[in-house]
Scaffold this motif. Structure first.
Motif, PDB file in Angstrom:
ATOM      1  N   ALA A 143       0.799  -1.230   0.000  1.00  0.00           N
ATOM      2  CA  ALA A 143       0.000   0.000   0.000  1.00  0.00           C
ATOM      3  C   ALA A 143       0.835   1.285   0.000  1.00  0.00           C
ATOM      4  CB  ALA A 143      -0.948  -0.014   1.197  1.00  0.00           C
ATOM      5  N   ASN A 144       2.049   1.229  -0.559  1.00  0.00           N
ATOM      6  CA  ASN A 144       2.899   2.416  -0.670  1.00  0.00           C
ATOM      7  C   ASN A 144       2.698   3.099  -2.022  1.00  0.00           C
ATOM      8  OD1 ASN A 144       4.178  -0.241  -1.385  1.00  0.00           O
ATOM      9  ND2 ASN A 144       5.515   1.145  -2.533  1.00  0.00           N
ATOM     10  N   SER A 145       3.094   4.370  -2.113  1.00  0.00           N
ATOM     11  CA  SER A 145       3.216   4.977  -3.438  1.00  0.00           C
ATOM     12  C   SER A 145       4.350   4.251  -4.147  1.00  0.00           C
ATOM     13  CB  SER A 145       3.604   6.453  -3.326  1.00  0.00           C
ATOM     14  OG  SER A 145       2.657   7.161  -2.590  1.00  0.00           O
ATOM     15  N   SER A 146       4.209   4.028  -5.430  1.00  0.00           N
ATOM     16  CA  SER A 146       5.249   3.350  -6.211  1.00  0.00           C
ATOM     17  C   SER A 146       6.594   4.045  -5.988  1.00  0.00           C
ATOM     18  CB  SER A 146       4.889   3.407  -7.696  1.00  0.00           C
ATOM     19  OG  SER A 146       4.746   2.132  -8.200  1.00  0.00           O
ATOM     20  N   GLY A 147       7.651   3.265  -5.747  1.00  0.00           N
ATOM     21  CA  GLY A 147       8.977   3.852  -5.559  1.00  0.00           C
ATOM     22  C   GLY A 147       9.331   4.106  -4.097  1.00  0.00           C
ATOM     23  N   LYS A 148       8.362   3.978  -3.187  1.00  0.00           N
ATOM     24  CA  LYS A 148       8.657   4.129  -1.741  1.00  0.00           C
ATOM     25  C   LYS A 148       8.753   2.738  -1.119  1.00  0.00           C
ATOM     26  CE  LYS A 148       6.987   8.417  -0.058  1.00  0.00           C
ATOM     27  NZ  LYS A 148       6.529   8.645   1.281  1.00  0.00           N
ATOM     28  N   PRO A 149       9.374   2.628   0.071  1.00  0.00           N
ATOM     29  CA  PRO A 149       9.416   1.297   0.702  1.00  0.00           C
ATOM     30  C   PRO A 149       8.001   0.844   1.054  1.00  0.00           C
ATOM     31  CG  PRO A 149      10.810   2.877   1.880  1.00  0.00           C
ATOM     32  CD  PRO A 149      10.029   3.655   0.881  1.00  0.00           C
ATOM     33  N   SER A 150       7.762  -0.445   1.037  1.00  0.00           N
ATOM     34  CA  SER A 150       6.447  -0.964   1.417  1.00  0.00           C
ATOM     35  C   SER A 150       6.119  -0.524   2.834  1.00  0.00           C
ATOM     36  CB  SER A 150       6.449  -2.491   1.344  1.00  0.00           C
ATOM     37  OG  SER A 150       6.568  -2.905   0.015  1.00  0.00           O
ATOM     38  N   PRO A 151       4.826  -0.224   3.103  1.00  0.00           N
ATOM     39  CA  PRO A 151       4.442   0.259   4.429  1.00  0.00           C
ATOM     40  C   PRO A 151       4.297  -0.877   5.437  1.00  0.00           C
ATOM     41  CG  PRO A 151       2.554   0.271   2.937  1.00  0.00           C
ATOM     42  CD  PRO A 151       3.703  -0.278   2.158  1.00  0.00           C
ATOM     43  N   THR A 152       4.847  -0.692   6.616  1.00  0.00           N
ATOM     44  CA  THR A 152       4.706  -1.721   7.648  1.00  0.00           C
ATOM     45  C   THR A 152       3.901  -1.206   8.838  1.00  0.00           C
ATOM     46  OG1 THR A 152       6.878  -1.118   8.485  1.00  0.00           O
ATOM     47  CG2 THR A 152       6.798  -2.977   6.994  1.00  0.00           C
ATOM     48  N   THR A 153       3.439   0.057   8.760  1.00  0.00           N
ATOM     49  CA  THR A 153       2.512   0.584   9.761  1.00  0.00           C
ATOM     50  C   THR A 153       1.392   1.318   9.017  1.00  0.00           C
ATOM     51  OG1 THR A 153       3.539   2.774   9.952  1.00  0.00           O
ATOM     52  CG2 THR A 153       4.436   1.045  11.365  1.00  0.00           C
ATOM     53  N   ALA A 154       0.260   1.504   9.726  1.00  0.00           N
ATOM     54  CA  ALA A 154      -0.864   2.227   9.120  1.00  0.00           C
ATOM     55  C   ALA A 154      -0.474   3.683   8.858  1.00  0.00           C
ATOM     56  CB  ALA A 154      -2.080   2.147  10.033  1.00  0.00           C
ATOM     57  N   GLN A 155       0.402   4.227   9.706  1.00  0.00           N
ATOM     58  CA  GLN A 155       0.857   5.614   9.507  1.00  0.00           C
ATOM     59  C   GLN A 155       1.635   5.747   8.187  1.00  0.00           C
ATOM     60  OE1 GLN A 155       0.038   8.382  11.405  1.00  0.00           O
ATOM     61  NE2 GLN A 155       0.995   9.486   9.696  1.00  0.00           N
ATOM     62  N   HIS A 156       2.485   4.744   7.884  1.00  0.00           N
ATOM     63  CA  HIS A 156       3.184   4.760   6.582  1.00  0.00           C
ATOM     64  C   HIS A 156       2.166   4.833   5.440  1.00  0.00           C
ATOM     65  CE1 HIS A 156       6.818   2.211   8.248  1.00  0.00           C
ATOM     66  NE2 HIS A 156       6.921   3.480   8.587  1.00  0.00           N
ATOM     67  N   VAL A 157       1.094   4.019   5.564  1.00  0.00           N
ATOM     68  CA  VAL A 157       0.078   4.008   4.505  1.00  0.00           C
ATOM     69  C   VAL A 157      -0.567   5.386   4.421  1.00  0.00           C
ATOM     70  CG1 VAL A 157      -2.049   2.961   3.654  1.00  0.00           C
ATOM     71  CG2 VAL A 157      -0.419   1.557   4.927  1.00  0.00           C
ATOM     72  N   PHE A 158      -0.903   5.936   5.597  1.00  0.00           N
ATOM     73  CA  PHE A 158      -1.546   7.250   5.642  1.00  0.00           C
ATOM     74  C   PHE A 158      -0.654   8.297   4.971  1.00  0.00           C
ATOM     75  CE2 PHE A 158      -3.086  11.167   7.632  1.00  0.00           C
ATOM     76  CZ  PHE A 158      -4.452  11.025   7.436  1.00  0.00           C
ATOM     77  N   ASP A 159       0.662   8.248   5.264  1.00  0.00           N
ATOM     78  CA  ASP A 159       1.604   9.197   4.663  1.00  0.00           C
ATOM     79  C   ASP A 159       1.529   9.164   3.134  1.00  0.00           C
ATOM     80  OD1 ASP A 159       2.434   9.805   7.204  1.00  0.00           O
ATOM     81  OD2 ASP A 159       4.289   8.626   7.117  1.00  0.00           O
ATOM     82  N   ASP A 160       1.325   7.973   2.566  1.00  0.00           N
ATOM     83  CA  ASP A 160       1.330   7.827   1.101  1.00  0.00           C
ATOM     84  C   ASP A 160      -0.067   7.947   0.481  1.00  0.00           C
ATOM     85  OD1 ASP A 160       3.979   7.265   1.547  1.00  0.00           O
ATOM     86  OD2 ASP A 160       4.006   5.329   0.504  1.00  0.00           O
ATOM     87  N   MET A 161      -1.113   7.566   1.222  1.00  0.00           N
ATOM     88  CA  MET A 161      -2.440   7.404   0.596  1.00  0.00           C
ATOM     89  C   MET A 161      -3.500   8.381   1.095  1.00  0.00           C
ATOM     90  SD  MET A 161      -2.335   5.080  -1.662  1.00  0.00           S
ATOM     91  CE  MET A 161      -0.757   4.416  -2.177  1.00  0.00           C
ATOM     92  N   ASP A 162      -3.153   9.290   2.014  1.00  0.00           N
ATOM     93  CA  ASP A 162      -4.146  10.222   2.551  1.00  0.00           C
ATOM     94  C   ASP A 162      -4.815  10.984   1.401  1.00  0.00           C
ATOM     95  OD1 ASP A 162      -5.668  11.789   4.235  1.00  0.00           O
ATOM     96  OD2 ASP A 162      -4.064  13.235   4.603  1.00  0.00           O
ATOM     97  N   GLY A 163      -6.148  10.977   1.395  1.00  0.00           N
ATOM     98  CA  GLY A 163      -6.899  11.707   0.370  1.00  0.00           C
ATOM     99  C   GLY A 163      -7.146  10.895  -0.899  1.00  0.00           C
ATOM    100  N   LYS A 164      -6.492   9.719  -1.000  1.00  0.00           N
ATOM    101  CA  LYS A 164      -6.625   8.942  -2.243  1.00  0.00           C
ATOM    102  C   LYS A 164      -7.554   7.748  -2.090  1.00  0.00           C
ATOM    103  CE  LYS A 164      -2.030  10.053  -3.958  1.00  0.00           C
ATOM    104  NZ  LYS A 164      -0.660   9.588  -4.000  1.00  0.00           N
ATOM    105  N   ILE A 165      -7.742   7.267  -0.844  1.00  0.00           N
ATOM    106  CA  ILE A 165      -8.582   6.072  -0.633  1.00  0.00           C
ATOM    107  C   ILE A 165      -9.515   6.326   0.558  1.00  0.00           C
ATOM    108  CG2 ILE A 165      -6.850   4.497  -1.588  1.00  0.00           C
ATOM    109  CD1 ILE A 165      -6.087   3.680   1.267  1.00  0.00           C
ATOM    110  N   PRO A 166     -10.667   5.641   0.611  1.00  0.00           N
ATOM    111  CA  PRO A 166     -11.620   5.938   1.679  1.00  0.00           C
ATOM    112  C   PRO A 166     -11.236   5.393   3.051  1.00  0.00           C
ATOM    113  CG  PRO A 166     -12.518   4.266   0.192  1.00  0.00           C
ATOM    114  CD  PRO A 166     -11.241   4.749  -0.412  1.00  0.00           C
TER     115      PRO A 166
END
Ligand code: TXA
Ligand code: MG
Length: 347
Positions: A143-166
């Motif tokens: 669930a990372n933006s392409s080119g970033k390390p894969s997310p291992t916490t929900a905060q990592h996902v939030f950093d990359d996906m905020d505003g893009k997914i529900p």
């Protein structure tokens, strides 16, 4: 779009039902697995799956893994074999992905036009329950933006996906820390396409032989066609230049101490080395022998290194054997093959 970040455990049935219906109806939900967080969509829904590529900025020719809640559900999407079931019995649910011939029900957008599909049955109870409650297989890359390390916490996902997914389901830190082992199987053998927590040695207990695809340990030659499209992408590269130090040839402590004096750098060191170094921008990876811990910490630390805004990052060249091969494979990509004292005497 507002992104809901919700704490869950495997008892959070109402939330998981809601997440399941978002997925069934064509929306995206990020969820924890035992390896890394995934960005899930209904694997039968072509346009939902295309939204995954959009949210990640992922090239359309890199296929997605399809997640099922029990190994036998692979039948719905792929043609299985006796070796598949032998592997499933030993390693599923768990961090193993198996490439199988695909059935027509999976849209070709999911598999990037390939006639095979990657099948994985996650062990994480939240992931497993979510798939069950969605009632459909879930296509999910990391669930990372392409080119970033894969997310291992929900905060990592939030950093990359905020505003893009529900919705992002927060189930705490992913336990393993790197993505699943990916293999392609023939009648009785396997080819390792991506190393993970299920090691070559473990696979050898079930398969007659296990071949390690060339790209796992080295860069692809310009004329080489990758077996797995994901191999050809320059994966994560930190903002700072990452150098790996072959400590069988170079004295790590002496080398990085000098760098600490002269450069703006961060050091990924073993826990035992902390007191031997200046206490500045140290990113301890775990004890030297504790490969599981080092694997767990890998992407967390690479993301931290980016936040430190240093020019360079120095780390030990990991071993390419056993459980450590998964770390080696990720690090060698992240450092663009800059090895000090190392491979082919480079640098
Ligand atoms: O641990 C994991 O596997 C995580 C979690 C979310 O399950 N998922 C993950 O997905 O890492 P992703 O999309 O980031 O990586 C999938 C890898 C890519 O390298 C892709 O090229 C390869 O699997 N792959 C997918 N389908 C394939 C296929 N049909 N043939 C060969 N390689 C395939
Ligand atoms: Mg990925």
């Amino acid at each position: 779009m507002r992104t809901e970040l919700i704490k869950v455990d495997d008892q959070s049935v109402e939330i998981l039902k809601r997440a399941g219906s978002i997925i069934r109806e064509g929306g995206l939900v990020a969820f924890p697995t035992e390896t890394v967080y995934g960005l899930g969509a209904n694997a039968y829904d072509k346009s939902a799956c295309l939204e995954i590529f959009k949210a990640k900025g992922r090239p359309a020719d890199n296929p997605l893994i399809v997640h099922v809640s029990s190994p036998k559900d692979a039948e719905k999407i792929a043609y299985t074999s006796p070796l598949y079931y032998k592997l499933a019995e030993k390693f599923m649910p768990g961090p193993l992905t198996i490439i199988l011939p695909k059935k027509d029900i999976i849209p070709s957008e999911v598999t990037a036009g390939l006639d095979s599909v990657a099948v994985r049955c996650p062990e994480n109870k939240i992931a497993n329950k979510l798939i069950e409650l969605a009632g459909v297989p879930i296509a999910a890359p990391s669930a990372n933006s392409s080119g970033k390390p894969s997310p291992t916490t929900a905060q990592h996902v939030f950093d990359d996906m905020d505003g893009k997914i529900p919705m992002i389901l927060d189930g705490g830190e992913a336990q393993v820390g790197v993505e699943s082992t990916v293999i392609k199987i023939t009648e009785d053998s396997a080819i390792l396409l991506r190393p993970g927590a299920v090691t070559v040695e473990m696979l050898c207990q079930v398969c007659q032989s296990v071949e390690i695809a060339g790209a796992v340990k080295a860069e692809l030659r310009a004329d080489e066609k990758p077996l797995s499209p994901g191999m050809k992408y320059k994966h994560y590269a930190p903002k700072a230049s990452l150098f790996l130090i072959d400590d069988s040839k170079v004295n790590f402590i002496e080398f990085v101490k000098e760098k600490q004096r002269t450069e703006s750098c961060a050091i990924m060191c073993y826990d035992e080395e902390i007191e031997l170094l200046e206490n500045k921008n140290l990113l301890p990876v775990g004890k030297r022998e504790d490969i599981k811990k080092q694997t767990h910490n890998l992407f967390i630390l690479l993301r931290k290194a980016d936040d430190l805004l240093v020019d360079t990052v120095y780390a030990h060249l990991p071993s390419d054997e056993g459980e450590s091969l998964a770390i080696y494979n990720r690090m060698i990509r992240a450092c663009a093959h800059h090895v000090i004292g190392g491979i082919n005497g480079e640098d």
